[in-house]
Design a protein around this motif. Sequence first.
Motif, mmCIF file in Angstrom:
data_model
loop_
_atom_site.group_PDB
_atom_site.id
_atom_site.type_symbol
_atom_site.label_atom_id
_atom_site.label_comp_id
_atom_site.label_asym_id
_atom_site.label_seq_id
_atom_site.Cartn_x
_atom_site.Cartn_y
_atom_site.Cartn_z
ATOM 1 N N ALA A 85 85.266 59.809 39.376
ATOM 2 C CA ALA A 85 84.135 58.987 38.944
ATOM 3 C C ALA A 85 84.362 58.463 37.524
ATOM 4 N N GLN A 86 84.982 59.285 36.666
ATOM 5 C CA GLN A 86 85.275 58.821 35.308
ATOM 6 C C GLN A 86 86.263 57.652 35.332
ATOM 7 N N THR A 87 87.285 57.735 36.169
ATOM 8 C CA THR A 87 88.241 56.624 36.249
ATOM 9 C C THR A 87 87.565 55.368 36.797
ATOM 10 N N GLN A 88 86.577 55.552 37.654
ATOM 11 C CA GLN A 88 85.863 54.382 38.185
ATOM 12 C C GLN A 88 84.995 53.735 37.120
ATOM 13 N N GLY A 89 84.427 54.551 36.236
ATOM 14 C CA GLY A 89 83.700 53.999 35.101
ATOM 15 C C GLY A 89 84.624 53.229 34.176
ATOM 16 N N GLN A 90 85.820 53.757 33.963
ATOM 17 C CA GLN A 90 86.805 53.061 33.139
ATOM 18 C C GLN A 90 87.204 51.736 33.774
ATOM 19 N N LEU A 91 87.380 51.744 35.097
ATOM 20 C CA LEU A 91 87.706 50.500 35.796
ATOM 21 C C LEU A 91 86.578 49.485 35.649
ATOM 22 N N ALA A 92 85.336 49.948 35.715
ATOM 23 C CA ALA A 92 84.193 49.035 35.551
ATOM 24 C C ALA A 92 84.219 48.385 34.167
ATOM 25 N N TRP A 93 84.654 49.143 33.149
ATOM 26 C CA TRP A 93 84.765 48.553 31.807
ATOM 27 C C TRP A 93 85.844 47.484 31.772
ATOM 28 N N TYR A 94 87.003 47.760 32.399
ATOM 29 C CA TYR A 94 88.049 46.728 32.456
ATOM 30 C C TYR A 94 87.514 45.459 33.113
ATOM 31 N N LYS A 95 86.769 45.628 34.200
ATOM 32 C CA LYS A 95 86.225 44.453 34.898
ATOM 33 C C LYS A 95 85.232 43.706 34.005
ATOM 34 N N ALA A 96 84.423 44.447 33.243
ATOM 35 C CA ALA A 96 83.480 43.804 32.333
ATOM 36 C C ALA A 96 84.213 43.015 31.251
ATOM 37 N N MET A 97 85.351 43.554 30.798
ATOM 38 C CA MET A 97 86.149 42.844 29.787
ATOM 39 C C MET A 97 86.816 41.597 30.390
ATOM 40 N N GLU A 98 87.114 41.647 31.686
ATOM 41 C CA GLU A 98 87.613 40.438 32.343
ATOM 42 C C GLU A 98 86.519 39.370 32.363
ATOM 43 N N GLU A 99 85.310 39.779 32.713
ATOM 44 C CA GLU A 99 84.205 38.827 32.766
ATOM 45 C C GLU A 99 83.898 38.257 31.384
ATOM 46 N N ALA A 100 84.164 39.042 30.342
ATOM 47 C CA ALA A 100 83.919 38.584 28.974
ATOM 48 C C ALA A 100 85.051 37.708 28.445
ATOM 49 N N GLY A 101 86.113 37.551 29.240
ATOM 50 C CA GLY A 101 87.224 36.707 28.838
ATOM 51 C C GLY A 101 88.212 37.378 27.901
ATOM 52 N N GLU A 102 88.115 38.717 27.760
ATOM 53 C CA GLU A 102 89.022 39.439 26.858
ATOM 54 C C GLU A 102 90.306 39.880 27.559
ATOM 55 N N SER A 122 99.578 27.991 25.907
ATOM 56 C CA SER A 122 98.178 27.645 25.666
ATOM 57 C C SER A 122 97.873 27.605 24.175
ATOM 58 N N LYS A 123 97.067 26.655 23.772
ATOM 59 C CA LYS A 123 96.609 26.551 22.397
ATOM 60 C C LYS A 123 95.255 27.235 22.206
ATOM 61 N N GLU A 124 94.641 27.643 23.289
ATOM 62 C CA GLU A 124 93.339 28.282 23.224
ATOM 63 C C GLU A 124 93.499 29.798 23.302
ATOM 64 N N LYS A 125 92.441 30.503 22.909
ATOM 65 C CA LYS A 125 92.406 31.950 23.082
ATOM 66 C C LYS A 125 92.362 32.267 24.564
ATOM 67 N N ILE A 126 93.323 33.048 25.042
ATOM 68 C CA ILE A 126 93.340 33.412 26.454
ATOM 69 C C ILE A 126 93.245 34.925 26.583
ATOM 70 N N PRO A 127 92.859 35.433 27.752
ATOM 71 C CA PRO A 127 92.731 36.882 27.935
ATOM 72 C C PRO A 127 94.083 37.586 27.787
ATOM 73 N N ILE A 128 94.044 38.804 27.269
ATOM 74 C CA ILE A 128 95.223 39.661 27.202
ATOM 75 C C ILE A 128 95.494 40.205 28.601
ATOM 76 N N GLY A 129 96.736 40.155 29.032
ATOM 77 C CA GLY A 129 97.084 40.668 30.349
ATOM 78 C C GLY A 129 97.157 42.187 30.347
ATOM 79 N N TYR A 130 96.593 42.807 31.378
ATOM 80 C CA TYR A 130 96.709 44.267 31.511
ATOM 81 C C TYR A 130 97.089 44.620 32.944
ATOM 82 N N ILE A 131 97.919 45.641 33.044
ATOM 83 C CA ILE A 131 98.325 46.183 34.339
ATOM 84 C C ILE A 131 97.819 47.612 34.387
#
Length: 354
Positions: A85-102, A122-131
Motif C-alpha cells: 500500500a505504501q508503494t501504491q501511495g508513492q506511485l500515486a504521487w508520481y502520477k500527480a507529478m505527471e499531471e502537474a507537468g513535472e 525543446s526550448k520550453e520547460k518539459i517534464p523530467i523523464g522517470y523510469i
Amino acid sequence: MFIFDAHLDLSMNAMEWNRDLTRSVREIRDSERGMTDKPDRGNNTVSFEAMRKGNVGLCMATQIARYVHKDNALPGWNSPQQAWAQTQGQLAWYKAMEEAGELVQIRNREQLNAHLERWKTSKEKIPIGYILSLEGADSIVSIDYLERSHAQGLRAIGPAHYGPGTYAHGTNSVGGIGAKGKALLKEIERLDLILDATHLCDESFWETMDHYKGAVWASHNNCRSLVNHNRQFADEQIKELINRKAVIGVALDAWMMVPNWERGKSTPKSMGVSLQQMADNIDHICQLAGNTLHVGIGTDLDGGFGKEQSPFDLDTIADLQKVPHLLAERGYTPEDIENIMSLNFIRFLQNTWQ
C-alpha cells in the motif's frame, strides 16, 4: 552535459519526508529549519528545479517500502500488504507529478528516444523523464503482484535492501535467495524486467547470478576495494557484472566513499569526502572493464541522507556537472565522459527494450 541518474528516491522524499519537490532546494531547507525527526532535515540536495539546473533529465525513480518480520529490528512495515500500500501511495504521487507537468513516465524504447529528443531540442520547460524501479522486493505480496507492478510501469527491481528479506538477503545480512527468491527471478525474466543487483549480500548475489539469465545492472553501488564493507561490490562481483554487460551506477553516500566514516560524528570536510571519490570509483570500474562502457551515475542523493553525508563540494544535485571536468582532468575523453554521465545506462535500456 545530459545526466541520467540511475537511483533517486523521489517518492520517498515526498511521502515520508513530506518534501514538496516542486519547491527549490533552498525553500525545502528553510521549511525544515528546526526539525529533528530525521538526521538530514534542512540538508536536502534534490528538487525538480535543481535537477533541471543540472541537466538531470532522466532518472530511475524508486518505490521503496520494507516489510519487516516481527524478529527484524530494522524500521519498516509490519505486513507485506502495508508495504504494498505504501508503494501504491508513492506511485500515486508520481502520477500527480505527471499531471502537474513535472515528470513523465518512460516505459519503453520509443518513449525513451522521444523523451531524449524532446529534452535536447525543446526550448520550453518539459517534464523530467522517470523510469519506475522497486528497491527491495518485500512489498511484492506474492509473485502475481509483480505483474501488476509491471503493468503500472515498473521496469527494474532489486530483490533486497537492508537485512534479511522475503526474496533475498541484503546489506548487513547473510544468506541465500531460497525458493521464493528463485521464483521471483523466474518472473523477473518472464516480464523482461531489469534485475538490480544493488544491496544483495555476497551469498545472495552469487546465487542470483547462478539462477538468473536476464538483464542485470547495479543502480547505485561502489567498490569494496576502496571502502571495505559488504555494501560495496568486490572486484570479482564487478567483473561478473561486466561480463553480463551490466552498468554500475556510482553512489554519493559519504560512508560508502571513504573508510572509517562514523555516522552522526564524521563530516564531509573532516573526512575529505568530495566528488573526487566518485571519480575514484568510476575509474576503478573502468580499469576492471578495460573501457568506459560499464559505469554510470547512481547518486542515491537524499536517500535518507543529505549534505551532512554527501561530498563537501556538492550543494545540490546540479553540482553533478562538476564531474565531467574531474574526469577530463584524469584523461577521460569527451566520448568517455558522455558514456559515463548518461549513455551507458541509456544504451543498456535501448538494448534491453528492443
